[in-house]
Design an enzyme around this catalytic site. Sequence first.
Site, mmCIF file in Angstrom:
data_model
loop_
_atom_site.group_PDB
_atom_site.id
_atom_site.type_symbol
_atom_site.label_atom_id
_atom_site.label_comp_id
_atom_site.label_asym_id
_atom_site.label_seq_id
_atom_site.Cartn_x
_atom_site.Cartn_y
_atom_site.Cartn_z
ATOM 1 N N ASP A 18 11.083 3.241 -3.794
ATOM 2 C CA ASP A 18 10.518 4.566 -4.049
ATOM 3 C C ASP A 18 9.915 4.459 -5.441
ATOM 4 O OD1 ASP A 18 10.103 7.234 -4.917
ATOM 5 O OD2 ASP A 18 11.364 7.883 -3.262
ATOM 6 N N HIS A 19 8.595 4.354 -5.499
ATOM 7 C CA HIS A 19 8.001 4.035 -6.803
ATOM 8 C C HIS A 19 8.226 5.162 -7.822
ATOM 9 C CE1 HIS A 19 4.553 6.387 -5.324
ATOM 10 N NE2 HIS A 19 4.165 6.475 -6.584
ATOM 11 N N HIS A 63 10.115 10.967 -2.361
ATOM 12 C CA HIS A 63 9.988 11.244 -3.797
ATOM 13 C C HIS A 63 10.632 12.569 -4.198
ATOM 14 C CE1 HIS A 63 7.305 7.951 -3.355
ATOM 15 N NE2 HIS A 63 6.220 8.639 -3.044
HETATM 16 P P1 NDP Z 1 -3.652 -1.323 4.057
HETATM 17 O O1 NDP Z 1 -4.144 -0.403 5.117
HETATM 18 O O2 NDP Z 1 -4.592 -1.683 2.965
HETATM 19 O O3 NDP Z 1 -3.133 -2.633 4.807
HETATM 20 C C1 NDP Z 1 -2.613 -3.787 4.117
HETATM 21 C C2 NDP Z 1 -2.944 -5.033 4.909
HETATM 22 O O4 NDP Z 1 -2.209 -5.025 6.128
HETATM 23 C C3 NDP Z 1 -4.396 -5.132 5.307
HETATM 24 O O5 NDP Z 1 -5.164 -5.731 4.304
HETATM 25 C C4 NDP Z 1 -4.324 -5.969 6.556
HETATM 26 O O6 NDP Z 1 -4.285 -7.330 6.176
HETATM 27 C C5 NDP Z 1 -2.991 -5.603 7.162
HETATM 28 N N1 NDP Z 1 -3.149 -4.589 8.215
HETATM 29 C C6 NDP Z 1 -3.846 -3.438 8.170
HETATM 30 N N2 NDP Z 1 -3.736 -2.760 9.315
HETATM 31 C C7 NDP Z 1 -2.942 -3.481 10.113
HETATM 32 C C8 NDP Z 1 -2.442 -3.303 11.404
HETATM 33 N N3 NDP Z 1 -2.745 -2.236 12.138
HETATM 34 N N4 NDP Z 1 -1.625 -4.265 11.906
HETATM 35 C C9 NDP Z 1 -1.304 -5.334 11.182
HETATM 36 N N5 NDP Z 1 -1.761 -5.553 9.930
HETATM 37 C C10 NDP Z 1 -2.563 -4.645 9.406
HETATM 38 O O7 NDP Z 1 -2.300 -0.716 3.499
HETATM 39 P P2 NDP Z 1 -1.843 -0.420 2.015
HETATM 40 O O8 NDP Z 1 -2.025 -1.643 1.202
HETATM 41 O O9 NDP Z 1 -2.459 0.851 1.549
HETATM 42 O O10 NDP Z 1 -0.292 -0.079 2.205
HETATM 43 C C11 NDP Z 1 0.653 -1.078 2.536
HETATM 44 C C12 NDP Z 1 2.034 -0.439 2.619
HETATM 45 O O11 NDP Z 1 2.374 0.153 1.387
HETATM 46 C C13 NDP Z 1 2.131 0.692 3.645
HETATM 47 O O12 NDP Z 1 3.411 0.665 4.195
HETATM 48 C C14 NDP Z 1 1.944 1.949 2.819
HETATM 49 O O13 NDP Z 1 2.554 3.064 3.403
HETATM 50 C C15 NDP Z 1 2.659 1.538 1.536
HETATM 51 N N6 NDP Z 1 2.179 2.268 0.363
HETATM 52 C C16 NDP Z 1 0.880 2.161 -0.052
HETATM 53 C C17 NDP Z 1 0.457 2.813 -1.190
HETATM 54 C C18 NDP Z 1 -0.941 2.669 -1.699
HETATM 55 O O14 NDP Z 1 -1.213 3.225 -2.757
HETATM 56 N N7 NDP Z 1 -1.817 1.965 -1.003
HETATM 57 C C19 NDP Z 1 1.385 3.669 -1.981
HETATM 58 C C20 NDP Z 1 2.724 3.695 -1.481
HETATM 59 C C21 NDP Z 1 3.090 3.018 -0.342
HETATM 60 P P3 NDP Z 1 -4.723 -8.507 7.160
HETATM 61 O O15 NDP Z 1 -5.670 -7.945 8.182
HETATM 62 O O16 NDP Z 1 -5.355 -9.523 6.263
HETATM 63 O O17 NDP Z 1 -3.458 -8.988 7.751
HETATM 64 C C1 BG6 Z 2 2.829 7.943 -2.193
HETATM 65 C C2 BG6 Z 2 2.271 8.846 -1.137
HETATM 66 O O1 BG6 Z 2 4.124 7.542 -1.859
HETATM 67 O O2 BG6 Z 2 2.858 8.650 -3.418
HETATM 68 C C3 BG6 Z 2 0.895 9.298 -1.509
HETATM 69 O O3 BG6 Z 2 2.227 8.117 0.087
HETATM 70 C C4 BG6 Z 2 0.892 9.947 -2.863
HETATM 71 O O4 BG6 Z 2 0.381 10.194 -0.555
HETATM 72 C C5 BG6 Z 2 1.580 9.050 -3.876
HETATM 73 O O5 BG6 Z 2 -0.442 10.160 -3.265
HETATM 74 C C6 BG6 Z 2 1.765 9.770 -5.184
HETATM 75 O O6 BG6 Z 2 2.213 8.859 -6.143
HETATM 76 P P1 BG6 Z 2 1.924 9.104 -7.685
HETATM 77 O O7 BG6 Z 2 2.652 8.001 -8.376
HETATM 78 O O8 BG6 Z 2 0.434 9.020 -7.845
HETATM 79 O O9 BG6 Z 2 2.436 10.466 -8.009
#
Ligand code: NDP
Ligand code: BG6
Length: 510
Positions: free
Chosen positions: A201-202, A264
């Site tokens: 949980d960031h 959060h």
């Molecule tokens: P992305 O949508 O950017 O996906 C990450 C990577 O996963 C992609 O580059 C792809 O890599 C692979 N991928 C995407 N879709 C699929 C699919 N349907 N099936 C299998 N592989 C897939 O996600 P995020 O980086 O935004 O998030 C990753 C995790 O972190 C999630 O669980 C998200 O909830 C969590 N998270 C993200 C935050 C953010 O700010 N982005 C904040 C907090 C939590 P490839 O095709 O090369 O395998």
């Molecule tokens: C993530 C949520 O966990 O926290 C996002 O999935 C949200 O929807 C984010 O925007 C908020 O984080 P922060 O650190 O920007 O307050």
Amino acid sequence: MPEIPPPQTEIRSATTAHMSCRPDPLQEPVAIVIFGATGDLTSRKLFPALFSLFAGEVLPQRLAIIGVGRSSWSDAAFREHMHNQVAGNASYSAAAWETLAPRLRYIQQEYTGDYAPLAQRLEEIDAELGLEGNRLFYLAVPPTVYIPIADGLGASGLAAEDHGWSRFVVEKPFGRDLASAESLDASLHTHFAEHQIFRIDHYLAKETVQNILMLRFANTIFEPVWNRRYVDSVQILAAESIGVGHRAGYYDSFGVLRDMFQNHMMQLLSLCAMEPPSHFEADRVRDEKTKIYRSLRPFHPQRVQSDLVLGQYAAGEIDGAAVPAYRTERGVAKDSQTPTFAAMRLYIDNWRWQGVPFYLVSGKRLAAKRTEIRIQFKHVPYSLFRGVLSEDIAANSLVLGIQPREEVSLEFQTKSPGAKMCLRPVQMHFDYHHGTAGPVLEAYEKVLLDCLLGDQTLFWRQDGVELCWGFLDPILQGCENDPGKQPHLYTAGSWGPEAAEGFLPPWEKR
Ligand code: NDP
Ligand code: BG6
């Protein structure tokens, strides 16, 4: 009485002992294996955090950062992409990059495929760089592939801790309800023991969130009044001005209650409300939080009507720019009823908090990014200034600014200078960064550091995850099964729907 802007009474930090807060350099060699290395989280948060730790000489010299993904990238393409993520940063150091780049590797892998070649490649890198079998597996992928990845690691022997340690790091969401959270956990535990699983949980890694416990339990002056005798209400606000961005697909099936409240908001609530643990140690801290989750008064169906307001943003304007309605965002269903805002009044049924309402409010596309906790104290029991003062005496409040303003302010009343007896509200104000010179760790730097140290204090334990889902599940069912409980529309750039106004004092004045 004319309105007088409250003077800022600044409290100076009495020490610069923060220098001893710099993390000690890690000695233990490790391979940090990131699944989803081509994605958003890796690019925006994980790699910049790792680079910053490396440039700050915190990461060990014997290190590999191994990107894993389905995309067919080469080592060179992975390095170039990661370089682009950090090259423009203030903390960028060309020398650090030159040293780190050869330690970056990329391995192509289908998440549901055979993991034997991956295990073989990791062995080779391990032998080449002397990593002693320590591996941190970080899942930066959509939750749908958490279980296949855990299964693949388990089947190929990579979850075992025969030679070095193996840790498994997952991002929220941990399921989308209690049943799926239990099932996810059971699957992970087929291969990993609890001490190997790090549920992030960031928010817990934010400096000002950690400061809540310091403020409460490293001072004597706050705890005596931190209870139902003196506190009128506690208000926890996590407002965001951003919308759903590129995550609409995920968000539209989750909504604000699952996205922010299950995790959060519950963490902020438990840090404000918990009893002091006997020692600052992972399980004792998490035991106390668990007691709070167990004490949450269940939401009966009538309370879904009276104590919960849902909203969804309509088109509006933020910082002078027009923003679209939620339902017209790419990837959102045109008739979506997903809430992007929620205001909830909840109660904690225990001795300390009986009868004190906790207001939890979070939403997207609100007027500003602001996360803060307001402890609203009761009014003075009796005003001896009746007939002397023309105005009511405002109650004290203590505001813990989490972000972007990282501060603590205590609001109280003083006499306004002059012949007449007039009050003026003032603030004692502490800026979290005042008096510190060293760099502050970003949340993901702290998360990664604790994973490498094996310290689970700032991570979710499964019992807490399940208790929070157990609290939210009936609320979600109440909303999703009740056609009358549709979200109120609010204009993007406002502070939420009018229906939520009774949940907090007017925010515009904050
Ligand atoms: P992305 O949508 O950017 O996906 C990450 C990577 O996963 C992609 O580059 C792809 O890599 C692979 N991928 C995407 N879709 C699929 C699919 N349907 N099936 C299998 N592989 C897939 O996600 P995020 O980086 O935004 O998030 C990753 C995790 O972190 C999630 O669980 C998200 O909830 C969590 N998270 C993200 C935050 C953010 O700010 N982005 C904040 C907090 C939590 P490839 O095709 O090369 O395998
Ligand atoms: C993530 C949520 O966990 O926290 C996002 O999935 C949200 O929807 C984010 O925007 C908020 O984080 P922060 O650190 O920007 O307050």
